[in-house]
Design a protein around this motif. Structure first.
Motif, mmCIF file in Angstrom:
data_model
loop_
_atom_site.group_PDB
_atom_site.id
_atom_site.type_symbol
_atom_site.label_atom_id
_atom_site.label_comp_id
_atom_site.label_asym_id
_atom_site.label_seq_id
_atom_site.Cartn_x
_atom_site.Cartn_y
_atom_site.Cartn_z
ATOM 1 N N GLU A 106 111.039 63.744 81.096
ATOM 2 C CA GLU A 106 110.370 63.861 79.803
ATOM 3 C C GLU A 106 108.987 64.484 79.982
ATOM 4 O OE1 GLU A 106 108.990 61.020 76.062
ATOM 5 O OE2 GLU A 106 110.175 60.193 77.706
ATOM 6 N N GLY A 107 108.654 65.426 79.109
ATOM 7 C CA GLY A 107 107.348 66.071 79.184
ATOM 8 C C GLY A 107 107.296 67.237 80.149
ATOM 9 N N CYS A 108 108.449 67.575 80.751
ATOM 10 C CA CYS A 108 108.491 68.674 81.725
ATOM 11 C C CYS A 108 109.410 69.792 81.244
ATOM 12 C CB CYS A 108 108.980 68.163 83.077
ATOM 13 S SG CYS A 108 107.878 66.968 83.851
ATOM 14 N N GLU A 109 109.199 70.971 81.799
ATOM 15 C CA GLU A 109 110.044 72.128 81.522
ATOM 16 C C GLU A 109 110.361 72.816 82.836
ATOM 17 O OE1 GLU A 109 108.037 74.695 78.814
ATOM 18 O OE2 GLU A 109 108.383 73.394 77.076
ATOM 19 N N SER A 110 111.332 73.724 82.814
ATOM 20 C CA SER A 110 111.682 74.458 84.025
ATOM 21 C C SER A 110 112.121 75.867 83.669
ATOM 22 C CB SER A 110 112.808 73.739 84.786
ATOM 23 O OG SER A 110 114.016 73.770 84.045
ATOM 24 N N PHE A 111 112.050 76.763 84.640
ATOM 25 C CA PHE A 111 112.596 78.111 84.481
ATOM 26 C C PHE A 111 113.078 78.609 85.835
ATOM 27 C CE2 PHE A 111 108.012 78.644 85.100
ATOM 28 C CZ PHE A 111 107.930 79.638 86.086
ATOM 29 N N ASP A 214 135.136 86.536 99.550
ATOM 30 C CA ASP A 214 135.910 85.891 98.484
ATOM 31 C C ASP A 214 135.120 84.850 97.701
ATOM 32 O OD1 ASP A 214 135.728 84.487 100.873
ATOM 33 O OD2 ASP A 214 137.640 83.458 100.621
ATOM 34 N N ILE A 215 133.812 84.792 97.917
ATOM 35 C CA ILE A 215 132.986 83.772 97.271
ATOM 36 C C ILE A 215 131.865 84.455 96.495
ATOM 37 C CG2 ILE A 215 131.391 81.847 97.687
ATOM 38 C CD1 ILE A 215 134.336 81.188 98.215
ATOM 39 N N HIS A 216 131.635 83.985 95.268
ATOM 40 C CA HIS A 216 130.581 84.590 94.451
ATOM 41 C C HIS A 216 129.622 83.524 93.911
ATOM 42 C CE1 HIS A 216 132.848 88.287 94.734
ATOM 43 N NE2 HIS A 216 133.922 87.627 94.346
ATOM 44 N N ALA A 217 129.441 82.454 94.665
ATOM 45 C CA ALA A 217 128.541 81.382 94.236
ATOM 46 C C ALA A 217 127.087 81.846 94.316
ATOM 47 C CB ALA A 217 128.747 80.149 95.117
ATOM 48 N N VAL A 218 126.279 81.321 93.403
ATOM 49 C CA VAL A 218 124.863 81.704 93.322
ATOM 50 C C VAL A 218 124.000 80.447 93.379
ATOM 51 C CG1 VAL A 218 123.101 82.673 91.788
ATOM 52 C CG2 VAL A 218 125.306 83.818 92.027
ATOM 53 N N SER A 219 122.877 80.548 94.101
ATOM 54 C CA SER A 219 121.910 79.448 94.159
ATOM 55 C C SER A 219 120.645 79.865 93.419
ATOM 56 C CB SER A 219 121.577 79.104 95.614
ATOM 57 O OG SER A 219 120.583 78.098 95.664
ATOM 58 N N GLU A 220 120.146 78.989 92.556
ATOM 59 C CA GLU A 220 118.953 79.298 91.768
ATOM 60 C C GLU A 220 117.724 78.575 92.313
ATOM 61 O OE1 GLU A 220 120.856 80.159 87.366
ATOM 62 O OE2 GLU A 220 120.099 78.140 87.798
ATOM 63 N N LEU A 221 116.619 79.305 92.386
ATOM 64 C CA LEU A 221 115.321 78.702 92.709
ATOM 65 C C LEU A 221 114.611 78.438 91.391
ATOM 66 C CD1 LEU A 221 113.555 78.009 95.252
ATOM 67 C CD2 LEU A 221 112.277 80.088 94.705
ATOM 68 N N ILE A 222 114.201 77.183 91.175
ATOM 69 C CA ILE A 222 113.711 76.760 89.860
ATOM 70 C C ILE A 222 112.289 76.212 89.964
ATOM 71 C CG2 ILE A 222 114.103 75.112 87.967
ATOM 72 C CD1 ILE A 222 117.082 75.343 88.529
ATOM 73 N N VAL A 223 111.466 76.584 88.999
ATOM 74 C CA VAL A 223 110.102 76.068 88.891
ATOM 75 C C VAL A 223 110.082 74.971 87.827
ATOM 76 C CG1 VAL A 223 107.712 76.616 88.257
ATOM 77 C CG2 VAL A 223 109.076 78.256 89.597
ATOM 78 N N VAL A 224 109.560 73.795 88.189
ATOM 79 C CA VAL A 224 109.428 72.670 87.248
ATOM 80 C C VAL A 224 107.936 72.424 87.028
ATOM 81 C CG1 VAL A 224 110.008 70.262 86.764
ATOM 82 C CG2 VAL A 224 111.543 71.661 88.183
ATOM 83 N N HIS A 225 107.549 72.235 85.754
ATOM 84 C CA HIS A 225 106.131 72.013 85.450
ATOM 85 C C HIS A 225 106.005 71.134 84.215
ATOM 86 C CE1 HIS A 225 106.083 74.816 81.957
ATOM 87 N NE2 HIS A 225 107.105 75.362 82.601
ATOM 88 N N ARG A 226 104.817 70.625 83.971
ATOM 89 C CA ARG A 226 104.576 69.811 82.785
ATOM 90 C C ARG A 226 104.458 70.722 81.550
ATOM 91 N NH1 ARG A 226 101.994 67.083 86.906
ATOM 92 N NH2 ARG A 226 100.089 68.322 86.750
ATOM 93 N N ARG A 227 105.004 70.256 80.441
ATOM 94 C CA ARG A 227 105.057 71.081 79.229
ATOM 95 C C ARG A 227 103.647 71.393 78.705
ATOM 96 N NH1 ARG A 227 108.499 68.164 76.315
ATOM 97 N NH2 ARG A 227 110.255 69.373 77.093
ATOM 98 N N PHE A 228 102.792 70.391 78.683
ATOM 99 C CA PHE A 228 101.432 70.576 78.171
ATOM 100 C C PHE A 228 100.462 70.416 79.337
ATOM 101 C CE2 PHE A 228 103.976 68.733 74.645
ATOM 102 C CZ PHE A 228 103.978 69.852 73.825
ATOM 103 N N GLU A 229 100.320 71.474 80.110
ATOM 104 C CA GLU A 229 99.486 71.441 81.314
ATOM 105 C C GLU A 229 98.007 71.609 80.937
ATOM 106 O OE1 GLU A 229 97.875 70.818 84.436
ATOM 107 O OE2 GLU A 229 100.059 70.790 84.690
#
Length: 249
Positions: A106-111, A214-229
């Motif tokens: 709660e209170g966090c966002e990511s991209f 034969d594999i097409h899996a993808v790994s995502e690098l994600i940034v997490v931060h507070r919504r109201f910084e």
């Protein structure tokens, strides 16, 4: 007759104190203005080791360091399972971790900062190390080095999903808790690994990288931060990271 006016000792001391107070007030005003601009302050970044292989993250960090030399940056290497909650509890200001995430606190966002296909990492002593691409099934007799992630989280989940969908069961597995250690163990001949393609930048002697046919899996690098910084310095770094986002191919 003209009278000369001179300060008493008490007046002289008062004038010195007044000048000092004005000087301190000016310094405090400048310091507050610099902090409001994000030119000073502290930024604490929690990260998984594989983040250091991703150019959008490393280049953003280097550029921020150059443009904001007076901001104190603290880097905390952590397991992916701890990093989302660490932002909410303000242990860190920004987390850079592997998806998928647990539900964002709660209170966090990511991209998403970067996306990487998975590749095979083999010891150079492996019979297939000279191949530029291989099939996953060719690794059935090898020990597979797997990340130390809880079920449903991070690279561990991506691999579990991949292996389940491919019906692939490695003969043996070994759990390793961060990427540079995984590559080191591959180099030592203790097993093979499936890692984001960005792992290539952590090349070391004794290791070969192969694409998976034969594999097409993808790994995502994600940034997490507070919504109201509140921190301007943190907001400035976040803006730089958003600009560095890789667009999907």
């Amino acid at each position: 007759a003209h009278r000369s006016i001179s300060l008493t000792e008490a007046g002289d001391a008062f004038l010195a104190e007044a000048r000092a107070a004005l000087h301190h007030a000016e310094k405090a005003g400048n310091a507050a203005l610099r902090a409001a601009r994000g030119e000073t302050g502290n930024v604490v970044i929690g990260y998984v080791s594989s983040a250091l292989a991703e150019q959008p993250f490393v280049q953003s960090l280097a550029a921020f360091r150059a443009s904001h030399p007076d901001v104190q940056i603290e880097m905390l290497l952590r397991l992916a399972s701890t990093l989302t909650e660490a932002v909410q509890s303000e242990v860190v200001d920004i987390s850079v971790t592997r998806g998928p995430l647990p539900s964002v606190a709660e209170g966090c966002e990511s991209f998403v900062l970067a996306r990487q296909p998975l590749i095979a990492v083999l010891p150079e002593s492996h019979p297939l190390s000279a191949a530029t691409s291989i099939r996953l099934s060719a690794l059935a007799q090898d020990t597979l080095l797997q990340p130390d992630d809880p079920p449903g989280l991070s690279l561990g989940h991506t691999l579990h999903q991949l292996l389940t969908e491919a019906g692939f069961k490695p003969q043996r597995t070994m759990v390793v808790n961060e990427m540079s250690s995984t590559i080191g163990l591959v180099a030592a001949g203790l097993g093979v690994a499936l890692l984001p393609a960005s792992a290539r930048v952590m090349r070391m002697p004794g290791v070969a990288f192969c694409t998976l046919e034969d594999i097409h899996a993808v790994s995502e690098l994600i940034v997490v931060h507070r919504r109201f910084e509140r921190s301007a310095a943190v907001r400035t770094l976040l803006a730089r990271l958003r600009l560095a986002q890789e667009t999907p191919a």
